[in-house]
Design a protein around this motif. Structure first.
Motif, short mmCIF file in Angstrom:
data_model
loop_
_atom_site.label_atom_id
_atom_site.label_comp_id
_atom_site.label_asym_id
_atom_site.label_seq_id
_atom_site.Cartn_x
_atom_site.Cartn_y
_atom_site.Cartn_z
N SER A 1 0.86 -1.11 0.17
CA SER A 1 0.24 0.05 0.01
C SER A 1 0.91 1.25 -0.29
O SER A 1 1.85 1.42 0.82
N ILE B 1 -0.29 3.84 1.32
CA ILE B 1 -0.58 4.54 2.39
C ILE B 1 0.08 3.92 3.79
O ILE B 1 0.82 4.84 4.59
N HIS B 2 0.29 2.59 3.90
CA HIS B 2 1.15 2.18 4.96
C HIS B 2 1.21 0.65 4.66
O HIS B 2 0.17 0.03 4.73
N ASP B 3 2.36 0.16 4.59
CA ASP B 3 2.79 -1.26 4.46
C ASP B 3 1.89 -1.90 3.59
O ASP B 3 2.12 -2.03 2.34
N GLY C 1 -2.15 -3.38 2.23
CA GLY C 1 -3.57 -2.91 2.40
C GLY C 1 -4.39 -3.94 1.77
O GLY C 1 -4.12 -4.59 1.07
N PHE D 1 -5.92 -5.49 7.57
CA PHE D 1 -5.21 -4.87 6.65
C PHE D 1 -5.71 -3.53 6.03
O PHE D 1 -5.26 -3.31 5.37
N ILE D 2 -6.76 -3.16 6.82
CA ILE D 2 -7.26 -1.80 6.43
C ILE D 2 -6.74 -0.62 6.79
O ILE D 2 -6.57 -0.50 8.13
N ASN D 3 -6.30 0.05 5.85
CA ASN D 3 -5.61 1.19 6.10
C ASN D 3 -6.69 2.48 6.07
O ASN D 3 -7.62 2.49 5.58
N HIS D 4 -6.21 3.50 7.30
CA HIS D 4 -6.99 4.71 7.29
C HIS D 4 -6.89 5.55 6.20
O HIS D 4 -5.65 5.78 5.61
N SER D 5 -7.88 6.36 6.26
CA SER D 5 -7.66 7.48 5.30
C SER D 5 -8.72 8.58 5.69
O SER D 5 -9.73 8.24 6.31
N GLU E 1 -7.77 0.82 -3.29
CA GLU E 1 -7.29 0.51 -2.08
C GLU E 1 -8.80 0.80 -1.38
O GLU E 1 -9.36 1.66 -1.35
N THR F 1 -10.25 1.55 2.17
CA THR F 1 -9.89 2.47 3.57
C THR F 1 -11.17 2.76 4.06
O THR F 1 -12.20 2.68 3.77
#
Length: 93
Positions: free
Chosen positions: A14, A16-18, A20, A52-56, A91, A93
């Motif tokens: 991702s 966003i981070h690592d 996703g 594995f959900i990244n924040h947005s 992705e 989010t």
């Protein structure tokens, strides 16, 4: 056979981070992607989807608390619902 993610999703690197969660196909608004977390007693557990959900600040999904039925082994559960149409490759989010 157990599948940790719906057929429409995959995990990959991702921006966003690592790692996703990403759409493997187009997904329509208001689609329930599945359970992200559940509560047993005083403990909350994450599913592979929830892990594995990244924040947005502009999320395309929303985590909704659902009340588990009396036959469920857990007292609460949270599912991920799409807030908008999501395109293949986007992705979650």
């Amino acid at each position: 056979m157990y599948k940790p993610l719906p057929e429409s999703l995959t995990i990959k690197p991702s921006g966003i981070h690592d790692l996703g969660v990403f759409a493997d196909q187009d997904i329509k608004q208001a689609t329930n992607l599945g359970m992200t977390h559940f509560k047993v007693g005083d403990k909350i557990f994450r599913t592979p989807l929830g892990g594995f959900i990244n924040h947005s600040n502009t999320p395309n999904c929303e985590k909704i608390q659902l009340h588990a039925g009396s036959e469920e082994p857990f007292s609460k559960k949270w599912n991920l619902i799409t807030r908008q149409n999501i395109k293949k490759g986007e992705e979650i989010t």
